[in-house]
Design an enzyme around this catalytic site. Structure first.
Site, PDB file in Angstrom:
ATOM      1  N   GLU A 167       0.820  -1.232   0.000  1.00 56.78           N
ATOM      2  CA  GLU A 167       0.000   0.000   0.000  1.00 56.78           C
ATOM      3  C   GLU A 167       0.846   1.271   0.000  1.00 56.78           C
ATOM      4  O   GLU A 167       0.633   2.183   0.799  1.00 56.78           O
ATOM      5  CB  GLU A 167      -0.966  -0.023   1.187  1.00 56.78           C
ATOM      6  CG  GLU A 167      -1.884  -1.237   1.124  1.00 56.78           C
ATOM      7  CD  GLU A 167      -2.930  -1.287   2.243  1.00 56.78           C
ATOM      8  OE1 GLU A 167      -2.878  -0.454   3.162  1.00 56.78           O
ATOM      9  OE2 GLU A 167      -3.805  -2.170   2.164  1.00 56.78           O
ATOM     10  N   ASN A 210       2.305  -4.803  -3.362  1.00 50.65           N
ATOM     11  CA  ASN A 210       0.899  -5.186  -3.200  1.00 50.65           C
ATOM     12  C   ASN A 210       0.090  -3.932  -2.888  1.00 50.65           C
ATOM     13  O   ASN A 210       0.556  -3.056  -2.157  1.00 50.65           O
ATOM     14  CB  ASN A 210       0.837  -6.170  -2.005  1.00 50.65           C
ATOM     15  CG  ASN A 210      -0.507  -6.834  -1.823  1.00 50.65           C
ATOM     16  OD1 ASN A 210      -1.074  -7.357  -2.776  1.00 50.65           O
ATOM     17  ND2 ASN A 210      -1.015  -6.830  -0.594  1.00 50.65           N
ATOM     18  N   HIS A 246     -10.043  -6.154  -2.689  1.00 52.55           N
ATOM     19  CA  HIS A 246     -11.121  -6.007  -1.700  1.00 52.55           C
ATOM     20  C   HIS A 246     -12.250  -5.298  -2.441  1.00 52.55           C
ATOM     21  O   HIS A 246     -12.266  -4.073  -2.553  1.00 52.55           O
ATOM     22  CB  HIS A 246     -10.638  -5.191  -0.495  1.00 52.55           C
ATOM     23  CG  HIS A 246      -9.602  -5.907   0.305  1.00 52.55           C
ATOM     24  ND1 HIS A 246      -9.873  -7.087   0.972  1.00 52.55           N
ATOM     25  CD2 HIS A 246      -8.301  -5.632   0.529  1.00 52.55           C
ATOM     26  CE1 HIS A 246      -8.772  -7.499   1.586  1.00 52.55           C
ATOM     27  NE2 HIS A 246      -7.803  -6.643   1.331  1.00 52.55           N
ATOM     28  N   GLU A 274      -5.829 -10.703  -1.885  1.00 50.39           N
ATOM     29  CA  GLU A 274      -6.656 -10.566  -0.665  1.00 50.39           C
ATOM     30  C   GLU A 274      -8.145 -10.522  -1.015  1.00 50.39           C
ATOM     31  O   GLU A 274      -8.911  -9.743  -0.435  1.00 50.39           O
ATOM     32  CB  GLU A 274      -6.263  -9.299   0.098  1.00 50.39           C
ATOM     33  CG  GLU A 274      -4.792  -9.247   0.467  1.00 50.39           C
ATOM     34  CD  GLU A 274      -4.404  -8.018   1.289  1.00 50.39           C
ATOM     35  OE1 GLU A 274      -5.287  -7.307   1.798  1.00 50.39           O
ATOM     36  OE2 GLU A 274      -3.183  -7.771   1.399  1.00 50.39           O
ATOM     37  N   ASP A 276     -11.871 -10.402  -1.409  1.00 49.12           N
ATOM     38  CA  ASP A 276     -13.185 -10.548  -0.784  1.00 49.12           C
ATOM     39  C   ASP A 276     -14.121  -9.589  -1.516  1.00 49.12           C
ATOM     40  O   ASP A 276     -13.671  -8.623  -2.122  1.00 49.12           O
ATOM     41  CB  ASP A 276     -13.180 -10.352   0.740  1.00 49.12           C
ATOM     42  CG  ASP A 276     -12.484  -9.113   1.239  1.00 49.12           C
ATOM     43  OD1 ASP A 276     -12.421  -8.107   0.499  1.00 49.12           O
ATOM     44  OD2 ASP A 276     -12.013  -9.123   2.391  1.00 49.12           O
TER      45      ASP A 276
HETATM   46  C1  XIL Z   1      -6.303  -6.687   7.874  1.00 49.90           C
HETATM   47  C2  XIL Z   1      -6.636  -7.893   8.730  1.00 49.90           C
HETATM   48  O1  XIL Z   1      -7.528  -8.702   8.023  1.00 49.90           O
HETATM   49  C3  XIL Z   1      -7.249  -7.462  10.035  1.00 49.90           C
HETATM   50  O2  XIL Z   1      -7.391  -8.577  10.900  1.00 49.90           O
HETATM   51  C4  XIL Z   1      -6.360  -6.419  10.711  1.00 49.90           C
HETATM   52  O3  XIL Z   1      -6.997  -5.936  11.866  1.00 49.90           O
HETATM   53  C5  XIL Z   1      -6.070  -5.275   9.767  1.00 49.90           C
HETATM   54  O4  XIL Z   1      -5.500  -5.778   8.579  1.00 49.90           O
HETATM   55  N1  XIL Z   1      -4.898  -4.830   3.363  1.00 49.90           N
HETATM   56  C6  XIL Z   1      -3.907  -5.646   3.817  1.00 49.90           C
HETATM   57  C7  XIL Z   1      -4.182  -6.591   4.927  1.00 49.90           C
HETATM   58  O5  XIL Z   1      -2.829  -5.673   3.224  1.00 49.90           O
HETATM   59  O6  XIL Z   1      -3.039  -6.801   5.733  1.00 49.90           O
HETATM   60  C8  XIL Z   1      -5.302  -6.111   5.788  1.00 49.90           C
HETATM   61  O7  XIL Z   1      -5.589  -7.122   6.748  1.00 49.90           O
HETATM   62  C9  XIL Z   1      -6.510  -5.789   4.949  1.00 49.90           C
HETATM   63  C10 XIL Z   1      -6.200  -4.689   3.982  1.00 49.90           C
END
Ligand code: XIL
Length: 481
Positions: A167, A210, A246, A274, A276
């Site tokens: 990020e 990422n 996401h 990641e 979802d």
């Molecule tokens: C999130 C986790 O799922 C949570 O449990 C934690 O509290 C915060 O981080 N981007 C990312 C992940 O790269 O590491 C994040 O994971 C979600 C967003």
């Protein structure tokens, strides 16, 4: 189609038993009186293995003792990534003091189950311990080098790929770098410094950058594209790009595949890291169907790109997804529901991976052990500490995720030794040993479904102000927000 299994406490226990005893698809069909959804001929893992792609999930090692979680994890995935356990705050909470207990549980799980281990994440502005964010530029650069050497060195040879940098780019249409402490104090070079250090620490691991909201072609993804091209031109070791994905139901970018392909054409691997796909909760049948179509689109986009290594979902079950805590009112973003029943999205992923329609349900065998009783996910707790020297305050927000109004509440959690409660607000807060009990005040005992009550306390601590992680509401374990 699902009439709120999240909120049907007793029915959920029945559903879970049915899932384990009779197979998930059948259980869903029986419970909601819907036509039986097709389930996969085989597991996602077997399908992905056959295609030479990764199907991964983010693991919270604390959940592995839960039978259905473990069963799905074991059967359905060929790659695992730590949801939190390998982040900077988890691995180096104090400068130079590395703690790998949780991360090692993830690595051990990968090793014992024969899954690939994906590393997440070496350098990120979030979940960064306070000591690091307080450092000056040269100190921060040196701490970053030491952190990468410590963590990637510890896992050297076991991690297939690392999210070296997470990020690093800003939201919005500017294509600018995120104004993080790394960017502010070190300047543009922090990214290549991180990649060089990671290559030295683990020469065999693929090294990735990422980010989120980079799934389609837009200013942010183009900025990363330009960075990757520049790094590769200059011989900086970068091997892959992760797309968090996401996503929101109905909003899979139409140019996802084209975007993945343009990066692949730079000579790097790409991966959905990641995934979802969230929706307003409670979920509706229409949204679950749309979500299934969206999951299929994402998997298909990856499969259509030769250099797309695979797809990782950010968790297994909606029960423990990070989404509801971060995007209030949204959730149901994963492919197994709160009760571990596979959702239409599971079937969609299976089909995209080449699975047939309507064959054997999964999980394939009944649980050999008695059906575990899971605490209903009736509450979500967010704990917000504010500490200084040896004092602190903490606000505790408790959301009622259950179907009924809570009339009178007791919230319990444990502090660590050295932490002492000295007072409270919006609740009667008492401490016995490390156990803390908070009872509602006369005027805030009723919490409607979906409602949140907030209370807090002051305390003292002995120098390390650890946050509690396990909260119960009227005896039932809450999820952490
Ligand atoms: C999130 C986790 O799922 C949570 O449990 C934690 O509290 C915060 O981080 N981007 C990312 C992940 O790269 O590491 C994040 O994971 C979600 C967003």
């Amino acid at each position: 189609m699902r009439t709120q299994p999240h909120h049907a406490g007793r029915r959920r226990a029945g559903l879970l038993a049915a899932v384990l005893a009779a197979g998930a698809a059948l259980a869903v069909g029986q419970t909601v009186g819907q036509p039986e959804p097709a389930s996969a001929a085989t597991t996602l893992k077997a399908l992905a293995d056959a295609k030479g792609r990764d199907i991964g999930f983010a693991l919270d090692p604390n959940r592995l003792t839960e039978a259905p979680y473990r069963q799905i994890a074991d059967a359905e995935f060929n790659l695992v990534v730590a949801e939190n356990a390998m982040k900077w705050d988890a691995t180096e909470p104090n400068r130079g003091q590395f703690t790998f207990a949780a991360g090692d549980r993830v690595a051990d799980y990968a090793a014992t189950t024969g899954k690939k281990l994906y590393g997440h994440t070496l350098v990120w502005h979030s979940q960064l311990p306070g000591w690091a964010s307080g450092l000056s530029g040269p100190e921060l650069l040196s701490a970053m080098h030491q952190h990468i050497a410590g963590v990637a060195g510890h896992y050297r040879g076991t991690v297939a790929a690392w999210d070296v940098v997470n990020e690093a780019f800003a939201d919005g249409g500017t294509g600018a770098r995120r104004d993080s402490v790394f960017q502010q104090r070190i300047g543009d070079s922090w990214i290549e410094e991180a990649f060089q250090a990671a290559r030295t620490a683990d020469p065999a691991a693929k090294l990735c950058i990422n980010d989120y909201s980079t799934d389609g072609i837009n200013a942010k993804s183009t900025a990363i594209y330009n960075l990757v091209r520049d790094l590769r031109t200059r011989g900086v070791p970068i091997d892959c790009v992760g797309f968090q994905a996401h996503l929101i139901v109905g909003q899979v970018p139409g140019d996802l595949q084209a975007n993945l392909q343009r990066f692949a054409d730079l000579g790097v691997d790409v991966r959905i890291t990641e995934l979802d796909i969230r929706m307003p909760t409670p979920a509706t049948a229409a949204n679950l169907a749309a979500q299934a179509a969206d999951y299929k689109r994402v998997v298909n986009a990856c499969l259509a790109v030769t250099r797309c290594a695979g797809v990782t979902t950010w968790g297994i079950t909606d029960r423990y997804s990070w989404i509801p805590a971060v995007f209030p009112g949204q959730g149901a973003a994963l492919i197994w529901d709160d009760a571990y029943a596979p959702k239409p999205a599971y079937q969609a992923v299976s089909e995209a991976l080449g699975g047939g329609v309507n064959p054997t349900p999964t999980p394939t065998s009944p649980s050999p052990t008695p059906t575990p009783t899971l605490p209903p996910p009736g509450c979500t707790v967010t704990y917000v500490p504010n500490s200084w020297n040896n004092g602190f305050t903490a606000e505790v927000r408790v959301r009622n995720d259950g179907p009924a109004t809570v009339n009178g509440w007791t919230v319990r959690f444990a502090l660590t030794s050295g932490q002492t409660v000295t007072g409270g607000w919006n609740a009667t807060v008492t401490q016995s040993g490390t156990q803390v009990t908070a009872r509602n005040a006369s005027w805030n005992g009723a919490v409607a479904p979906g409602g949140t009550v907030s209370f807090g306390f002051q305390g003292t601590h002995g120098g390390t102000n650890t946050s509690p992680t396990l909260f119960t509401l009227n005896g039932a374990t809450c999820r952490n927000g």
